[in-house]
Design a protein around this motif. Structure first.
Motif, mmCIF file in Angstrom:
data_model
loop_
_atom_site.group_PDB
_atom_site.id
_atom_site.type_symbol
_atom_site.label_atom_id
_atom_site.label_comp_id
_atom_site.label_asym_id
_atom_site.label_seq_id
_atom_site.Cartn_x
_atom_site.Cartn_y
_atom_site.Cartn_z
ATOM 1 N N GLU A 193 32.115 104.841 60.341
ATOM 2 C CA GLU A 193 32.461 106.013 61.400
ATOM 3 C C GLU A 193 32.938 107.214 60.324
ATOM 4 O O GLU A 193 33.806 106.979 59.579
ATOM 5 C CB GLU A 193 33.442 105.717 62.369
ATOM 6 C CG GLU A 193 32.838 104.582 63.264
ATOM 7 C CD GLU A 193 31.732 105.058 64.172
ATOM 8 O OE1 GLU A 193 31.546 106.379 64.439
ATOM 9 O OE2 GLU A 193 31.065 104.348 64.859
ATOM 10 N N GLY A 194 32.383 108.446 60.680
ATOM 11 C CA GLY A 194 32.990 109.504 59.992
ATOM 12 C C GLY A 194 31.786 110.608 60.030
ATOM 13 O O GLY A 194 30.415 110.290 60.611
ATOM 14 N N ILE A 195 31.814 111.993 59.387
ATOM 15 C CA ILE A 195 30.891 112.583 59.416
ATOM 16 C C ILE A 195 29.819 112.297 58.371
ATOM 17 O O ILE A 195 30.207 111.973 57.446
ATOM 18 C CB ILE A 195 31.657 113.959 59.030
ATOM 19 C CG1 ILE A 195 32.731 114.469 60.028
ATOM 20 C CG2 ILE A 195 30.433 115.100 58.953
ATOM 21 C CD1 ILE A 195 32.122 114.806 61.362
ATOM 22 N N HIS A 196 28.487 112.306 59.052
ATOM 23 C CA HIS A 196 27.446 112.024 58.246
ATOM 24 C C HIS A 196 26.625 113.202 57.932
ATOM 25 O O HIS A 196 25.899 113.561 58.950
ATOM 26 C CB HIS A 196 26.517 110.874 59.029
ATOM 27 C CG HIS A 196 27.324 109.733 58.900
ATOM 28 N ND1 HIS A 196 26.900 108.635 59.582
ATOM 29 C CD2 HIS A 196 28.590 109.368 58.380
ATOM 30 C CE1 HIS A 196 27.843 107.428 59.568
ATOM 31 N NE2 HIS A 196 28.835 107.848 58.950
ATOM 32 N N GLU A 218 36.833 112.850 64.320
ATOM 33 C CA GLU A 218 36.126 111.674 64.479
ATOM 34 C C GLU A 218 35.378 111.782 65.907
ATOM 35 O O GLU A 218 34.510 110.930 65.821
ATOM 36 C CB GLU A 218 37.414 110.796 64.449
ATOM 37 C CG GLU A 218 38.093 110.231 63.336
ATOM 38 C CD GLU A 218 37.040 109.662 62.303
ATOM 39 O OE1 GLU A 218 36.270 108.956 63.045
ATOM 40 O OE2 GLU A 218 37.345 109.777 61.247
ATOM 41 N N ALA A 226 32.120 113.089 64.974
ATOM 42 C CA ALA A 226 31.219 112.060 64.304
ATOM 43 C C ALA A 226 30.894 110.889 65.211
ATOM 44 O O ALA A 226 30.100 110.472 64.889
ATOM 45 C CB ALA A 226 32.189 111.606 63.189
ATOM 46 N N ARG A 268 26.678 110.105 66.299
ATOM 47 C CA ARG A 268 25.986 109.117 65.979
ATOM 48 C C ARG A 268 24.633 108.673 66.551
ATOM 49 O O ARG A 268 23.820 108.023 65.833
ATOM 50 C CB ARG A 268 26.911 107.701 65.711
ATOM 51 C CG ARG A 268 28.133 108.016 65.012
ATOM 52 C CD ARG A 268 27.613 107.928 63.356
ATOM 53 N NE ARG A 268 27.052 106.693 63.033
ATOM 54 C CZ ARG A 268 27.471 105.488 62.418
ATOM 55 N NH1 ARG A 268 28.710 105.423 62.631
ATOM 56 N NH2 ARG A 268 26.828 104.773 62.283
#
Length: 785
Positions: free
Chosen positions: A258-261, A595, A598, A602
């Protein structure tokens, strides 16, 4: 060999004939008679001839009895001599060859599959002696296709001198696949074919496999199929090609954390490696490649026996779009499960749309950032929180991978939302019906949405337009504004959070940063709708609502709901420090908002790797692209292994798959329309792991193709090389009259070779012997008076 060998005990009956013959010769007494002297003299002259005739008569009678007994026992001839006699129908050997990638296990330099091919060649050599036998071969990886009507590698192949040589050459060219096909599929295909085959041939089914515990631990379904084969008149042999388990490592999965992609932002990957061996393995080296080039090398200190271990590492991609990530373990018993491919499809930036009431639409990032830095206590009570949220997720001068655009509510109905990943509505303004439809269409297609309540939020609008008795995108029905009274006695935190990916950075039992947040006002939830929303009542077409945050009085504060392919979050308090002080200099606000973005983004473009032998399926707009799609399969290149002179920090990765795509021949796949008016491509030929590239041709732009990448990996569980112990397996199959043979000691028994019946020949011999006996007996007996 005899069909009824028990009848051979009747062979001593031939001695009775000798006894009777002798009794007949000595039952007369000698009588002296002068007239007989003349006859005696003549007899002495011819007694040698008479003796030979009597001996011949005796032999004829003995051989006649022996021939009758042998004829009843039904003898069979095998091998080259059998071809000299007429016989029954020819035999078909149906070989079921295990070519799953566990068969690439190496033993003393050769693979288990090499041993299996040697066994197949031995069967072919022994059955080719008669020149009229046939054989069929079904590989495990092709069993499903064969059952559905596709031709196998060999079908009723004639094993004459030329055919046997050709068959051996073609068998030597076979290689283990990357499939995890089970023997159950091969046996099911055999059951489907046998009714037709047993009508033409006497069938022998040879199953050549490594008999891994994974496939043979549960034998009940396999035993049923084996029983069906026997009931259809076929003989069965089980031939095992390996006798011990070798240690092996496999990459189970690689996933993003999980996180900014987004491009140019470190993306955290998590790789899991399984140790199938009986001993712990230390310093496991994992090479990482990005877009065909070496990226980094990771080290796992230790993996316990029959356990798995994970390693996390960052990876940074340049430019938005699809990127190829490939991981590679160092060589071990099996190579196929040492590779793992992942398509990392990231945008240049995550686009966030902020919708605020018209009077609050302004861009003042500098002002908000200064407020966060200076911890200003006073904020305009009418502020919707846009400047705080914007500064938290996309501050000036810091690249977070997020781009924010602030717009009024009318933007929802007047502009397409496909270019955004997340939509955030602050102080939930009243929306036109067209804006509600546009927002819900965006969410249902995979977008993320977040709602923050506030002083201007109208519960009637939310309940009637956004909630709609559970069918809308808002998680629950609102009731009214409430005040959370301060707790001066126990000083408990005003709220608690559930375990959720959005709060993964915080401690499980709370964080000091969160415990300092003071919440004064919030929206309560309709009491009659709370239970229905949490359980997913019958009148709700969507998933049940989850409560992610709860106030100390038990009232829900943060809720989540799945909506179509997307998800929505509802914060029942403000984003601005109006009803709370969360955004007033508390770092947990910045962390949670990043978060949140993010987590909500997803579902947009997230691609899970496929598996070998599972189809690749995707949709496209038929108005923009031609119907025919070209699929470029992967090409396996050698792995670049380090030598002793190389720096050990260089990772072990495969040669660029992009180069392979230029060498592979594209396969044209036709598309078909679905109910939503889009075209669907379903590509079945995924028998190899790696990257598959789909080339779509834009209409009106000849030669201007769009590329889509798909990653396909092997089933890591096939890398478990534990075998089913032969004795216990034979005990299980004993009721079927079956046992397991080792390929090293395997030999084709005569009962499985080509047979020729001698029944007709023996009947002819019996008739000839009896006729000769009657003739000779008539010559020797005196004429009747």
């Amino acid at each position: 060999m005899f069909a009824y060998p028990a009848l051979l005990w009747a062979l001593p009956v031939a001695a009775v004939v000798v006894l009777i013959h002798l009794i007949n010769m000595f039952r007369h007494q000698r009588v002296e008679w002068a007239a007989f002297e003349f006859l005696l003299a003549g007899y002495k002259k011819s007694r040698t001839r008479v003796f030979l005739q009597q001996l011949l008569l005796l032999l004829l009678r003995v051989f006649a009895v022996l021939a009758i007994v042998l004829m009843l026992a039904q003898p069979r001839l095998y091998g080259p001599i059998a071809g000299m006699f007429g016989g029954e129908r020819s035999r078909l050997h149906l070989i079921l060859l295990d070519d799953s990638f566990s068969m690439s296990d190496r033993v003393a330099g050769d693979t288990v599959f090499d041993d299996a091919l040697a066994t197949v060649e031995k069967i072919l050599e022994q059955q080719a002696r008669s020149g009229r036998e046939r054989f069929s071969l079904i590989r495990f990886s092709q069993a499903k296709a064969v059952e559905s009507g596709k031709a196998a590698d060999f079908e009723e192949f004639l094993l004459d001198e030329t055919g046997a040589q050709l068959a051996r050459e073609r068998v030597r060219m076979l290689e283990p696949s990357e499939s995890s096909a089970s023997p159950e599929e091969a046996l099911a295909a055999t059951v489907a074919q046998l009714p037709e085959l047993t009508g033409k041939y006497r069938c022998v089914v040879d199953l050549v496999s490594d008999f891994r515990l994974r496939d043979w631990e549960q034998t009940e379904p396999l035993a049923k199929l084996l029983a069906q084969i026997k009931n259809q008149g076929a003989a069965i042999r089980l031939i095992r090609t390996v006798d011990s388990q070798h240690p092996n490592l496999a990459i189970r999965q690689v996933k993003t954390v999980e996180g900014i992609h987004a491009a140019e932002v470190p993306i955290l990957l998590e790789a899991t490696v399984v140790n199938f061996g009986s001993r712990a393995v230390e310093n496991v080296r994992l090479g990482v490649g990005l877009d065909g080039r070496s990226h980094s090398s990771q080290n796992i200190p230790i993996i316990a026996s029959e356990k798995e271990a994970t390693v996390r590492f960052p990876i940074r991609v340049s430019g938005g779009g699809a990127h190829k990530v490939q991981l590679q373990l160092e060589p071990d018993a099996v190579a196929a499960d040492n590779r793992y491919s992942l398509v990392l499809d990231v945008p240049q930036e995550i686009a966030v749309l902020l919708i605020v009431p018209d009077e609050h639409v302004r861009s003042a990032p500098d002002q908000a950032e200064s407020l966060l830095r200076r911890n200003e206590p006073e904020v305009d009570s009418e502020d919707s929180g846009a400047v705080y949220l914007r500064t938290a997720i996309a501050p000036e001068g810091v690249r977070t991978g997020v781009r924010v655009q602030t717009e009024p509510p009318s933007f929802l109905s007047s502009h397409p939302l496909e270019r955004f990943d997340v939509a955030v509505l602050l102080d939930i303004p009243a929306l036109e019906l067209s804006a509600v439809r546009s927002l819900e269409s965006f969410l249902a297609s995979g977008g993320g949405g977040a709602f923050f309540c506030g002083p201007d939020t109208e519960p009637i609008f939310v309940n009637e337009k956004l909630y709609r008795k559970g069918e809308g995108c808002f998680p629950v029905a609102l009731f009214k504004q409430e005040t959370l009274l301060p707790d001066y006695l126990t000083r408990r935190p005003d709220w608690t959070l559930a375990e959720h990916p959005m709060f993964r950075i915080f401690e499980k039992n709370g964080s000091p940063l969160l415990s300092t947040v003071r919440i004064e006002r919030y929206f309560s939830v309709e009491p009659t709708t709370t239970a229905a929303a949490e359980s997913g009542s019958a009148d709700s077409k969507n998933a049940p609502t989850k409560t992610l945050g709860t106030l100390r009085n038990g009232a829900p504060l943060i809720l989540e709901k799945e909506f179509g392919r997307g998800r929505t979050l509802a914060f029942l308090t403000t984003a601005a420090p109006v009803w709370n002080d969360w955004a007033r200099g508390n770092p947990s606000f910045v962390i949670t908002m990043l978060e949140m973005v993010a987590y909500l983004s997803r579902n947009r473009g997230e691609q899970q790797p496929g598996q070998v032998d599972q189809p690749i399926e995707f949709e496209f707009d038929p108005n923009r692209y031609e119907n025919a799609v070209r699929i470029v399969p992967p090409v396996r290149e050698p792995v670049a292994e380090p030598t002793s002179d190389q720096d050990r920090s260089e990772p072990v990765v495969a040669v660029s798959p992009a180069v392979a795509s230029n060498l592979a021949s594209p396969i044209v796949a036709e598309s078909r329309p679905n109910a939503s008016g889009r075209n669907v491509v379903r590509f079945e030929s995924t028998g190899r792991s790696g990257f598959y590239e789909a080339l779509l041709t834009r209409r009106g732009a000849e030669g201007n193709d769009e590329s889509r990448l798909f990653a396909v990996n092997v089933d890591f569980a096939e890398g478990n090389l534990a075998i089913r112990e032969r004795t216990s397996l034979s005990e299980t199959l004993r009721p079927l009259g079956l046992s397991v043979e080792d390929s090293a000691r395997f030999g084709t028994a005569s009962e499985f070779e080509s047979a020729r019946s001698l029944d007709d020949w023996l009947l002819f011999v019996v008739i000839l012997l009896l006729a000769s006996e009657l003739f000779l007996a008539g010559r020797l007996l005196p004429p009747a008076k």
